[in-house]
Design an enzyme around this catalytic site. Structure first.
Site: not given
Ligand code: ASP
Length: 330
Positions: A14, A89-90
């Site tokens: 993200t 973050t995932d």
């Molecule tokens: N929601 C995710 C992030 O925070 C997308 C990912 O993990 O690539 O980056």
């Protein structure tokens, strides 16, 4: 002032995502664009900016992480005082733990990301990157292995989890708490970090470990399917402090005759117990039948540790010892 050299490798996520024709955001920015949008970041350190990939973090694979590790080690060999990896973050908690298993340097390796993409009001990626650079430069961050920096909080790779889908305070270290904070442009630590035995980088990493969440009234036949499909180890996210049903118990005991089996807790916090419950499928019975307990290690991280042990040819006794170190409270 003599600025330290810090390497920043971007993997995507993200923090690098911009609107695209799909109507959603997608990984588009590289390391330079991410870092150059942070005012004054060049005053903190001499930055070496490298775009490694532009991936959503769910598509990161072990080969990407070994590539990151080799790049980070080269940066340290070239004189960097610390390395930062920006990613989605995932799966950040898993990447951080994976790298911690192999990170043998005193220099900090800091993983970070953002919950809000750069075009969103209140986007926090720049603040997280600035705090990561401050953390990576600080001598107090040495000998702590891999750290996770989000929301001005510093977390140890072994303990941190993403516990919310969207909020900026999504990252938490249950029970143990954050290890430090970044405030007024400096990092302050609350305790030392206990380092664990680091494993050699394996020559090959094809052996697979199944992670299975045990659920009410489920079927245990998946354990047999996994063995038939060639899985070399099994981790179960078990009930409560490390328990399974009678039918799952029978399947796991059978499996443990062929491959290492670890039972962890699916609760999200706390340790498995060793000698409280005596019924079939509880910890006393499981351990008497060759099954290992994950202790404080969450199932996702136990899967990574078991994989790394198997890739290094560890036997059951060596795996038990390794788990004793990595799963301990200290
Ligand atoms: N929601 C995710 C992030 O925070 C997308 C990912 O993990 O690539 O980056």
């Amino acid at each position: 002032m003599n600025r330290k050299r810090i390497a920043i490798g971007a993997l995507g996520g993200t923090i690098s995502m911009m609107a695209d024709p799909s109507g959603g955001v997608n990984a588009r920015l590289g390391a330079k664009e991410v870092a150059n949008s942070v005012p004054g970041i060049e005053d903190l350190a001499e930055l070496d900016l490298v775009t490694l990939h532009k991936l959503p973090s769910g598509s990161i694979r072990f080969e990407h992480l070994f590539q990151c590790l080799a790049w980070a080690e080269q940066e340290i060999a070239n004189g960097s005082a610390g390395v930062i990896i920006t990613q989605g973050t995932d799966t950040l908690e898993e990447s951080a733990f994976f790298l911690d298993i192999f990170w043998q340097h005193p220099e900090p390796l800091v993983l970070m990301g953002a919950m809000r993409s750069p075009e969103t009001p209140g986007a926090e990626g720049g603040a997280n990157l600035q705090a990561s650079v401050i953390t990576a430069c600080d001598p107090a961050s040495r000998n702590r292995g891999v750290l996770v920096l989000m929301n001005d909080e510093v977390h140890e790779a072994r303990h941190v989890r993403k516990m919310h889908t969207t909020r900026v305070n999504a990252f938490v270290s249950p029970v143990f708490g954050m290890v430090g904070v970044v405030q007024e442009k400096r990092v302050q630590y609350f305790r030392p970090t206990v380092r664990k035995p680091v494993l050699p980088v394996p020559l090959e990493y094809t052996k697979k470990v199944l992670l299975l969440e045990h659920t009410l009234s489920d079927d245990s036949d998946v354990v047999g399917f996994a063995l038939k499909s060639g899985y070399a180890g099994i981790v179960v996210a078990g009930f409560g402090s490390g328990h399974v049903s009678v039918s799952m118990r029978d399947a796991l005991i059978e499996a443990a005759r062929q491959v290492p089996v670890i039972v962890c807790t699916r609760t999200g916090a706390g340790s498995t117990t060793n000698a409280v419950y005596g019924y079939p499928g509880a910890e006393i019975d499981l351990q008497q039948n060759g099954i290992l307990m994950g202790q404080w290690l969450c199932p996702r991280k136990a899967r990574l540790l078991l994989g790394a042990a198997l890739w290094n040819g560890y036997n059951q006794e060596q795996i038990k010892q390794l788990l004793g170190h990595w799963g301990a409270s200290q």
